[in-house]
Design an enzyme around this catalytic site. Sequence first.
Site, PDB file in Angstrom:
ATOM      1  N   ILE A 129       0.886  -1.058  -0.077  1.00  0.00           N
ATOM      2  CA  ILE A 129       0.127  -0.216  -0.078  1.00  0.00           C
ATOM      3  C   ILE A 129       0.974   1.327  -0.095  1.00  0.00           C
ATOM      4  O   ILE A 129       0.641   2.255  -0.759  1.00  0.00           O
ATOM      5  CB  ILE A 129      -0.887   0.072   1.129  1.00  0.00           C
ATOM      6  CG1 ILE A 129      -2.041  -1.163   1.029  1.00  0.00           C
ATOM      7  CG2 ILE A 129      -1.704   1.301   1.284  1.00  0.00           C
ATOM      8  CD1 ILE A 129      -2.768  -1.442   2.358  1.00  0.00           C
ATOM      9  N   ASP A 173      10.631   2.482   6.642  1.00  0.00           N
ATOM     10  CA  ASP A 173      10.227   1.268   6.741  1.00  0.00           C
ATOM     11  C   ASP A 173      11.784   0.410   7.004  1.00  0.00           C
ATOM     12  O   ASP A 173      12.804   1.175   6.749  1.00  0.00           O
ATOM     13  CB  ASP A 173       9.764   0.904   5.387  1.00  0.00           C
ATOM     14  CG  ASP A 173       8.894  -0.423   5.350  1.00  0.00           C
ATOM     15  OD1 ASP A 173       9.134  -1.363   6.367  1.00  0.00           O
ATOM     16  OD2 ASP A 173       7.817  -0.678   4.569  1.00  0.00           O
ATOM     17  N   ASN A 186      12.925   0.352  12.226  1.00  0.00           N
ATOM     18  CA  ASN A 186      12.024  -0.333  12.841  1.00  0.00           C
ATOM     19  C   ASN A 186      11.360   0.174  13.885  1.00  0.00           C
ATOM     20  O   ASN A 186      11.947   0.608  14.789  1.00  0.00           O
ATOM     21  CB  ASN A 186      12.653  -1.692  13.284  1.00  0.00           C
ATOM     22  CG  ASN A 186      11.695  -2.976  13.603  1.00  0.00           C
ATOM     23  OD1 ASN A 186      10.669  -2.493  14.150  1.00  0.00           O
ATOM     24  ND2 ASN A 186      11.994  -4.358  13.542  1.00  0.00           N
ATOM     25  N   ARG A 194      -6.351 -17.500  15.586  1.00  0.00           N
ATOM     26  CA  ARG A 194      -6.676 -16.802  14.193  1.00  0.00           C
ATOM     27  C   ARG A 194      -7.250 -15.317  14.304  1.00  0.00           C
ATOM     28  O   ARG A 194      -6.848 -14.289  13.725  1.00  0.00           O
ATOM     29  CB  ARG A 194      -7.726 -17.402  13.211  1.00  0.00           C
ATOM     30  CG  ARG A 194      -8.381 -16.921  12.184  1.00  0.00           C
ATOM     31  CD  ARG A 194      -8.647 -15.941  11.524  1.00  0.00           C
ATOM     32  NE  ARG A 194      -9.018 -15.935  10.153  1.00  0.00           N
ATOM     33  CZ  ARG A 194      -8.574 -15.008   9.296  1.00  0.00           C
ATOM     34  NH1 ARG A 194      -8.099 -14.016   9.890  1.00  0.00           N
ATOM     35  NH2 ARG A 194      -9.067 -14.981   8.200  1.00  0.00           N
ATOM     36  N   TYR A 212      -5.080 -11.410  15.544  1.00  0.00           N
ATOM     37  CA  TYR A 212      -4.891 -10.266  14.429  1.00  0.00           C
ATOM     38  C   TYR A 212      -5.958  -9.400  14.771  1.00  0.00           C
ATOM     39  O   TYR A 212      -5.674  -8.035  15.121  1.00  0.00           O
ATOM     40  CB  TYR A 212      -4.601 -10.740  13.189  1.00  0.00           C
ATOM     41  CG  TYR A 212      -4.788  -9.562  12.184  1.00  0.00           C
ATOM     42  CD1 TYR A 212      -3.588  -8.935  11.878  1.00  0.00           C
ATOM     43  CD2 TYR A 212      -5.662  -9.401  11.278  1.00  0.00           C
ATOM     44  CE1 TYR A 212      -3.422  -7.677  11.255  1.00  0.00           C
ATOM     45  CE2 TYR A 212      -5.522  -8.576  10.263  1.00  0.00           C
ATOM     46  CZ  TYR A 212      -4.332  -7.646  10.255  1.00  0.00           C
ATOM     47  OH  TYR A 212      -4.536  -6.669   9.414  1.00  0.00           O
ATOM     48  N   LYS A 264      -5.326 -24.308  -4.363  1.00  0.00           N
ATOM     49  CA  LYS A 264      -5.786 -25.042  -2.814  1.00  0.00           C
ATOM     50  C   LYS A 264      -7.103 -24.169  -2.510  1.00  0.00           C
ATOM     51  O   LYS A 264      -6.829 -22.890  -2.158  1.00  0.00           O
ATOM     52  CB  LYS A 264      -4.812 -25.026  -2.001  1.00  0.00           C
ATOM     53  CG  LYS A 264      -3.654 -25.879  -2.310  1.00  0.00           C
ATOM     54  CD  LYS A 264      -2.544 -26.161  -1.244  1.00  0.00           C
ATOM     55  CE  LYS A 264      -1.362 -26.892  -1.648  1.00  0.00           C
ATOM     56  NZ  LYS A 264      -0.362 -27.089  -0.806  1.00  0.00           N
ATOM     57  N   ARG A 270     -15.806 -13.007  -0.422  1.00  0.00           N
ATOM     58  CA  ARG A 270     -14.972 -11.985  -0.079  1.00  0.00           C
ATOM     59  C   ARG A 270     -15.310 -10.746  -1.270  1.00  0.00           C
ATOM     60  O   ARG A 270     -15.780 -11.080  -2.418  1.00  0.00           O
ATOM     61  CB  ARG A 270     -13.344 -12.162  -0.246  1.00  0.00           C
ATOM     62  CG  ARG A 270     -12.968 -13.203   0.746  1.00  0.00           C
ATOM     63  CD  ARG A 270     -12.776 -12.554   2.218  1.00  0.00           C
ATOM     64  NE  ARG A 270     -12.219 -13.220   3.158  1.00  0.00           N
ATOM     65  CZ  ARG A 270     -12.880 -14.055   4.046  1.00  0.00           C
ATOM     66  NH1 ARG A 270     -14.184 -14.059   3.823  1.00  0.00           N
ATOM     67  NH2 ARG A 270     -12.486 -14.749   4.931  1.00  0.00           N
ATOM     68  N   ASP A 322     -12.629 -18.584  10.528  1.00  0.00           N
ATOM     69  CA  ASP A 322     -12.410 -17.887   9.439  1.00  0.00           C
ATOM     70  C   ASP A 322     -13.942 -16.860   9.484  1.00  0.00           C
ATOM     71  O   ASP A 322     -14.809 -17.277  10.053  1.00  0.00           O
ATOM     72  CB  ASP A 322     -12.637 -18.319   8.194  1.00  0.00           C
ATOM     73  CG  ASP A 322     -12.194 -17.634   7.197  1.00  0.00           C
ATOM     74  OD1 ASP A 322     -11.979 -16.389   7.383  1.00  0.00           O
ATOM     75  OD2 ASP A 322     -11.956 -17.864   5.786  1.00  0.00           O
TER      76      ASP A 322
END
Length: 386
Positions: A26, A46, A73, A179, A182, A248, A257, A334
């Site tokens: 981005i 960065d 960093n 999961r 985040y 996969k 999505r 998910d």
Amino acid sequence: MATRTDLDGRPIKPITICMIGAGGFIGSHLCEKLMSETPHKVLALDVYNDKIKHLLEPDSLPWAGRIQFHRLNIKHDSRLEGLIKMADLTINLAAICTPADYNTRPLDTIYSNFIDALPVVKYCSENNKRLIHFSTCEVYGKTIGSFLPKDSPLRQDPAYYVLKEDTSPCIFGSIEKQRWSYACAKQLIERLVYAEGAENGLEFTIVRPFNWIGPRMDFIPGIDGPSEGVPRVLACFSNNLLRREPLKLVDGGQSQRTFVYIKDAIEAVLLMIENPDRANGHIFNVGNPNNEVTVRQLAEMMTEVYAKVSGEPSLESPTVDVSSKEFYGEGYDDSDKRIPDMTIINKQLGWNPKTSLWDLLESTLTYQHRTYAEAIKKSIAKPTAS
């Protein structure tokens, strides 16, 4: 450059932007846009600068002097506060955002998305600097509709699945489903930014991207990323197509999505940068509800687009089903569907995405074929020691 005006007809003054994570997907597109279309200066922070090298050299570029790269960093660098102080606006893009890491490296995920972002918010607030913080559509978690019986007609009612910035709840799985580490870290930093605004007057805008797609996204494992890594769905599929392997489909590819083209999304970010009065205090979904597909449909479409782009015939069996446990490991979960409501960004900034799913896939796969096909052929054809 002709005088540019904001949405209310006022001339736009050049500003200095401290961009954290400027070397990523981005960041690289945003830097390009800022250099080629605006007079603003960028302090690009960065760890790597490969994706923005073309903007930094040679010195004869028309924007030379308007972009400076600072290799740092944000975890442990005393220069961070000084750079934020030098700028009018800070944009924080830094994050670990590859789903395969969420349940295999949950501590890194929580630290990088919450702990490491804390000083950025603190420095902006203490120094009265505006902040555009990049969050994620994952903060919404699961839809209300996903808890209804499978055959319930309400599942078709947008009220149960369209995600609204100001009213939708954030629904996550149980703690052992790592999961959600985040999404939870991202939600907590959003709440902190919001609280800084409410209590200390921080001027902020929060961006919730819904699958931004385009050239330079993610990585192709073993070529410009770790060979054992698993990038997000689109780069996973690209990797399979480039290597002529079946795509996969995790748990049958039933998740839905929406995808938006990076160049459309960057237009939205530029509107936020240049219209602070309209953007401050808001959370914005940035996605394209018209480009909705199941992951299985995405795989079929990408197979078709890649055959056109590469001139190579598709495989006889283009897809293969795998379980999420096999693909991501234990603790995966998910969200069923992610459709952004666009009312707020429409009203505040008049933004609408333009690019169709087919066109954005064609642009992305053309770039990936051109950039990676040769490197992959070489890596596959490496002679083995006899």
